[in-house]
Design a protein around this motif. Structure first.
Motif, PDB file in Angstrom:
ATOM      1  N   VAL A 379       0.861  -1.174   0.000  1.00  0.00           N
ATOM      2  CA  VAL A 379       0.000   0.000   0.000  1.00  0.00           C
ATOM      3  C   VAL A 379       0.902   1.229   0.000  1.00  0.00           C
ATOM      4  O   VAL A 379       1.847   1.323   0.788  1.00  0.00           O
ATOM      5  CB  VAL A 379      -0.911   0.015   1.246  1.00  0.00           C
ATOM      6  N   ARG A 380       0.591   2.175  -0.910  1.00  0.00           N
ATOM      7  CA  ARG A 380       1.360   3.418  -0.905  1.00  0.00           C
ATOM      8  C   ARG A 380       0.625   4.411  -0.017  1.00  0.00           C
ATOM      9  O   ARG A 380      -0.577   4.624  -0.155  1.00  0.00           O
ATOM     10  CB  ARG A 380       1.483   3.966  -2.322  1.00  0.00           C
ATOM     11  N   LEU A 381       1.361   4.981   0.932  1.00  0.00           N
ATOM     12  CA  LEU A 381       0.747   5.927   1.859  1.00  0.00           C
ATOM     13  C   LEU A 381       0.831   7.347   1.300  1.00  0.00           C
ATOM     14  O   LEU A 381       1.542   7.599   0.327  1.00  0.00           O
ATOM     15  CB  LEU A 381       1.439   5.834   3.225  1.00  0.00           C
ATOM     16  N   SER A 382       0.111   8.259   1.945  1.00  0.00           N
ATOM     17  CA  SER A 382      -0.009   9.603   1.379  1.00  0.00           C
ATOM     18  C   SER A 382       1.330  10.329   1.301  1.00  0.00           C
ATOM     19  O   SER A 382       1.524  11.166   0.439  1.00  0.00           O
ATOM     20  CB  SER A 382      -1.020  10.420   2.182  1.00  0.00           C
ATOM     21  N   ASN A 383       2.263   9.995   2.205  1.00  0.00           N
ATOM     22  CA  ASN A 383       3.566  10.665   2.119  1.00  0.00           C
ATOM     23  C   ASN A 383       4.538   9.905   1.221  1.00  0.00           C
ATOM     24  O   ASN A 383       5.729  10.204   1.205  1.00  0.00           O
ATOM     25  CB  ASN A 383       4.151  10.839   3.527  1.00  0.00           C
ATOM     26  N   ARG A 387       3.782   0.514   2.563  1.00  0.00           N
ATOM     27  CA  ARG A 387       3.413  -0.303   3.707  1.00  0.00           C
ATOM     28  C   ARG A 387       3.040  -1.716   3.246  1.00  0.00           C
ATOM     29  O   ARG A 387       2.376  -1.890   2.222  1.00  0.00           O
ATOM     30  CB  ARG A 387       2.222   0.327   4.433  1.00  0.00           C
ATOM     31  N   LYS A 444       9.854   5.682   1.124  1.00  0.00           N
ATOM     32  CA  LYS A 444       9.847   5.310  -0.295  1.00  0.00           C
ATOM     33  C   LYS A 444      11.238   5.033  -0.819  1.00  0.00           C
ATOM     34  O   LYS A 444      11.408   4.398  -1.842  1.00  0.00           O
ATOM     35  CB  LYS A 444       9.168   6.400  -1.118  1.00  0.00           C
TER      36      LYS A 444
ATOM     37  N   ASP B 140      -4.955   2.643   2.582  1.00  0.00           N
ATOM     38  CA  ASP B 140      -3.990   3.720   2.834  1.00  0.00           C
ATOM     39  C   ASP B 140      -4.523   4.717   3.861  1.00  0.00           C
ATOM     40  O   ASP B 140      -5.626   4.571   4.384  1.00  0.00           O
ATOM     41  CB  ASP B 140      -3.591   4.391   1.515  1.00  0.00           C
ATOM     42  N   ASP B 141      -3.710   5.717   4.134  1.00  0.00           N
ATOM     43  CA  ASP B 141      -4.058   6.658   5.203  1.00  0.00           C
ATOM     44  C   ASP B 141      -4.694   7.929   4.655  1.00  0.00           C
ATOM     45  O   ASP B 141      -4.718   8.947   5.320  1.00  0.00           O
ATOM     46  CB  ASP B 141      -2.811   6.992   6.021  1.00  0.00           C
ATOM     47  N   ASP B 238      -0.326  15.297  -1.463  1.00  0.00           N
ATOM     48  CA  ASP B 238       0.244  13.988  -1.102  1.00  0.00           C
ATOM     49  C   ASP B 238       0.497  13.120  -2.332  1.00  0.00           C
ATOM     50  O   ASP B 238       0.353  13.579  -3.475  1.00  0.00           O
ATOM     51  CB  ASP B 238      -0.649  13.283  -0.071  1.00  0.00           C
ATOM     52  N   GLN B 239       0.860  11.912  -2.097  1.00  0.00           N
ATOM     53  CA  GLN B 239       1.285  11.035  -3.192  1.00  0.00           C
ATOM     54  C   GLN B 239       0.155  10.147  -3.700  1.00  0.00           C
ATOM     55  O   GLN B 239       0.382   9.251  -4.507  1.00  0.00           O
ATOM     56  CB  GLN B 239       2.438  10.144  -2.710  1.00  0.00           C
ATOM     57  N   ILE B 240      -1.042  10.375  -3.218  1.00  0.00           N
ATOM     58  CA  ILE B 240      -2.134   9.491  -3.605  1.00  0.00           C
ATOM     59  C   ILE B 240      -3.066  10.203  -4.576  1.00  0.00           C
ATOM     60  O   ILE B 240      -3.567  11.311  -4.291  1.00  0.00           O
ATOM     61  CB  ILE B 240      -2.878   9.003  -2.350  1.00  0.00           C
TER      62      ILE B 240
END
Lengths: 475, 288
Positions: A379-383, A387, A444, B140-141, B238-240
């Motif tokens: 899972v790619r997190l927002s920053n 994960r 990352k 994800d968060d 962000d990256q999403i």
């Protein structure tokens, strides 16, 4: 082409050959002597074990079964005193069975079918059933007479016998189910009719098989159903102690009149006492044979006769073939207990036993598996961090609640979290498998392709390390 | 009657003779075999009478015992549900936080939620809740409408832009299609948005876009473009990227607006399932 015509035959001219041997009914006579006494003692001993073991208690702490021997099918584990066997540890049972067979091999090589003669449940229960039959219908001669007795008398006595057999069978089947559930709980349930259906079904099955195999089929089970008599042929040799009719002493046999000379003849007076007591109805004087259980009752029977005719006992005795041959020529051989096969069996027992023992001593009291999530792989997190999720399973084999510390050894900068566990310790209740959702996030830029997790029990000091793969987006 | 008996085998023959001397031996079936055979026939007849057996034009014979496999499954399912009724009831009556604190209840809730998710949510969000373009990844968060347990619960309850009165409603205007912005402005705004996460390739255009963003977008997405959970406006820093992070994707979003939909589950599922679902989704690792 002209064929020779066959004329229809009007009747069977050749005797029809049948491969079927109908059963000869056997009326074993009660033997008196040391072996009969030994068999009574062993019967009491083995039946005592069978009936009492489920009632032995074993303290495993609260909420754990308190039964020393419990084959718990519902919870999928076997409790054997201090040992608890989980399904994935069934190899311990395999090991026990291997040890049991090797033990059987060794004993058979030394002294023949000791198991068959004294310990096999089929022998013990058949012996018990015959004793009951003898109690109601009398000894051999009375039973023989009963076959031609008036119908009412015959029916009365036979039904008493069969009723007693059924009671014994019911008690046997009834005791069997106690190995699979808590005995003190199940007994009142069984009696009041509130036990689970499975219990009654199994009581029924074992009542039926005990009545059928022990009461009715008897020696046919040993002769036709059991593979062991066939195997034993390969396990005995000329140095094995077997229940033997000493040919060299007994032959030529024949009736002997009091006062007549014993010159030029054998000690066997052909009284057939050995045949009368035999539970499988054979004649030991024909030599070693498939049907012989080695129960040694013929030794008792013969030893009772010999002093009466003034000859020494031991015409039928435990003896080796080698000794027989030597004695036939007037010599004596020393029994050879140490032989290649007994040494082999003993060392195999030692090896298998040591492996079992080492495996048991090295057995960890908890087991851990770590399964990486397959969907999603990562899972790619927002920053931008990546994960991975893992399912962590901890099997606590102890009978107390334990708290395991979970730490991430590698990658060092990775962030570890466990769903719904904030204390830092994973709580696992006694004797159970618990699942935890574990997440590891790395930045990352990290390059690791694995994570290393340490699971540690601070109380016992035991620790397990697990390596699991770590996935990340390519490129 | 005299019996024909074969000379060689001693077995009775049927009496028929072919080609001068060819006879058929008559070996009857063993008695036990015949007994079992007749017992099977008797069994079958009893079965026809007692159980559903014969198909007809408008149905089938239902049998004296009135057995039906459908009924037996239904009652077994009902039995299972009855056995779990207490747990189900607790899911409804207790606050979510309390359920989470109770190990037994929480394990039951997440297990239930996983199966409810597979049956109802997986078609859009994916079997592992990994989502796809336009359908958020729930692992994800990043949460459009808030990632706390209660926020997730509310979103599942009423849906997003659904027909439920309590649903989340705000959506993103169609800046291009409704002529609110010129294509050139959209281009600049897209560059600026990309620059927030270090993706811009044209710094001059991005600088021009900054003002366009402040005038048109910051109202919902915030001055720092960090998003606003109350409006369902995502963070753009962000990256999403729910609809893709390439320039063309961002331009398309600004041009045509965005407004994904999710049904209100409170009208489709029972309350315990919705709550179990909320707890399950929150357990996937990204919940706040």
């Amino acid at each position: 082409m002209l064929m020779k015509p066959t004329t229809p035959v009007t009747d069977l001219e050749k005797p029809k050959v049948s491969l079927f041997a109908p059963r000869r009914k056997i009326y074993p006579k009660l033997a008196h002597g040391n072996y009969r006494r030994l068999k009574w003692i062993l019967m009491a001993f083995t039946l005592g074990i069978y009936y009492s073991v489920p009632w032995l208690r074993w303290d495993r702490g609260a909420e754990m079964p308190g039964q020393a021997v419990l084959l718990d099918m519902a919870q999928e584990r076997f409790f054997l005193f201090g040992l608890e066997i989980w399904p994935q540890e069934f190899y311990y049972v395999t090991g026990l069975l291997i040890l049991a067979s090797l033990g059987l091999f060794l004993v058979t090589a030394l002294a023949g079918r000791v198991w068959c003669g004294y310990f096999c449940p089929q022998t013990v229960w058949t012996d018990l059933m015959i004793a009951v039959e003898r109690f109601w219908e009398g000894d051999r001669n009375a039973r023989l007479r009963l076959d031609s007795a008036p119908l009412v008398k015959r029916l009365l006595k036979r039904s008493l016998t069969h009723a007693s057999w059924l009671v014994i069978a019911l008690l046997t089947g009834g005791a069997f189910v106690f190995y699979f559930a808590d005995a003190p709980t199940l007994l009142p349930q069984l009696i009041t009719g509130s036990a689970p259906n499975e219990a009654y079904i199994f009581v029924g099955i074992f009542t039926f098989t005990t009545y059928l195999l022990g009461g009715i089929a008897r020696e046919q089970v040993c002769t036709y159903m059991c593979p062991w008599p066939r195997i034993q042929g390969a396990l005995v040799d000329q140095d094995t102690f077997l229940v033997t009719y000493r040919n060299y002493r007994g032959e030529p046999r024949g009736p002997h009149h009091k006062g007549a000379s014993w010159e030029g003849r054998g000690d066997c007076v052909d009284c057939r006492a050995c045949v009368a007591v035999c539970p499988t109805g054979i004649d030991i004087r024909d030599g070693a044979q498939l049907e012989c259980l080695q129960c040694a009752l013929c030794i008792d029977a013969c030893n009772e006769i010999m002093p009466r005719v003034g000859r020494p006992t031991g015409l039928i005795a435990y003896d080796t073939i080698a000794n027989q041959k030597a004695a036939g020529g007037g010599g004596v051989t020393m029994p050879r207990l140490l032989r290649p096969r007994t040494i082999l069996y003993s060392s195999l027992i030692a090896i298998a036993g040591s492996i079992m023992l080492i495996a048991l001593l090295l057995r960890n009291d908890f087991e851990v598996t770590v399964l990486p999530d397959r969907n999603p792989l990562f899972v790619r997190l927002s920053n931008g961090d990546v994960r991975n999720g893992y399912t962590l399973k901890i099997l606590n084999k102890q009978y107390r609640t334990r708290h395991f510390a979970l730490t991430l050894r590698n990658p060092e900068e990775g962030r570890l979290s466990v769903d719904n566990q904030n204390t830092g310790y994973l709580r696992v209740p006694p004797d159970i498998l618990r699942e935890f959702k574990v997440y590891v996030a790395v930045s990352k830029n990290a390059q690791n392709d694995a994570v290393i997790l340490d699971i540690h029990d601070p109380v016992s000091g035991a620790s397990v390390t697990h390596v699991a793969s770590f996935r990340r987006p390519q490129g | 009657m005299k019996r024909d008996v074969d000379e060689h085998t001693g077995v009775e023959t049927t009496g028929h003779v072919w080609d001068d001397d060819l006879r058929e031996l008559n070996n009857p079936l063993p008695r036990w075999w015949l007994t079992v055979f007749y017992a099977c026939i008797a069994w079958a007849i009893a079965y026809w009478v007692l159980y559903p057996a014969w198909p007809g034009i408008h149905g089938y014979t239902s049998g004296l015992l009135g057995y039906s496999s459908r009924q037996s499954v239904t009652s077994a399912v009902a039995e299972g549900a009855a056995a779990r009724a207490d747990l189900r009831q607790s899911l409804v009556s207790k606050p979510l936080a309390e359920i989470k604190a109770n190990e037994t209840l929480y394990r039951f809730a997440t297990a239930t939620g996983a199966s409810v998710f597979a049956n109802n949510c997986a078609p859009c969000h994916g079997r592992g809740a990994q989502g796809s373009q336009g359908y958020p990844n729930l692992n994800d968060d990043d949460w459009l409408w808030g990632g706390t347990l209660d926020e997730i619960y509310r979103t599942i309850q009423f849906g997003i832009r659904s027909d439920h009165p309590d649903t989340h409603t705000t959506d993103m205007p169609r800046f291009g299609a409704d002529k609110l912005l010129e294509p050139k402005q959209i281009d600049d705004a897209a560059e600026f948005v990309l620059s927030l996460s270090g993706r811009s390739s044209d710094e001059v255009a991005a600088a021009r876009g900054k003002q366009i963003f402040a005038d048109n977008c910051a109202g919902c997405h915030g001055d720092m473009a960090l998003g606003n959970k109350d409006m369902g406006a995502p963070s753009l820093a962000d990256q999403i990227w729910l609809y893709g992070g390439q320039k063309a994707d961002v331009r398309a979003s600004i041009h045509g607006g965005r407004g994904g939909k999710m049904p209100a589950w409170t009208t489709r599922l029972n309350e315990s399932s919705v709550r179990a679902l909320a707890l399950y989704v929150a357990s996937l690792g990204g919940s706040k």
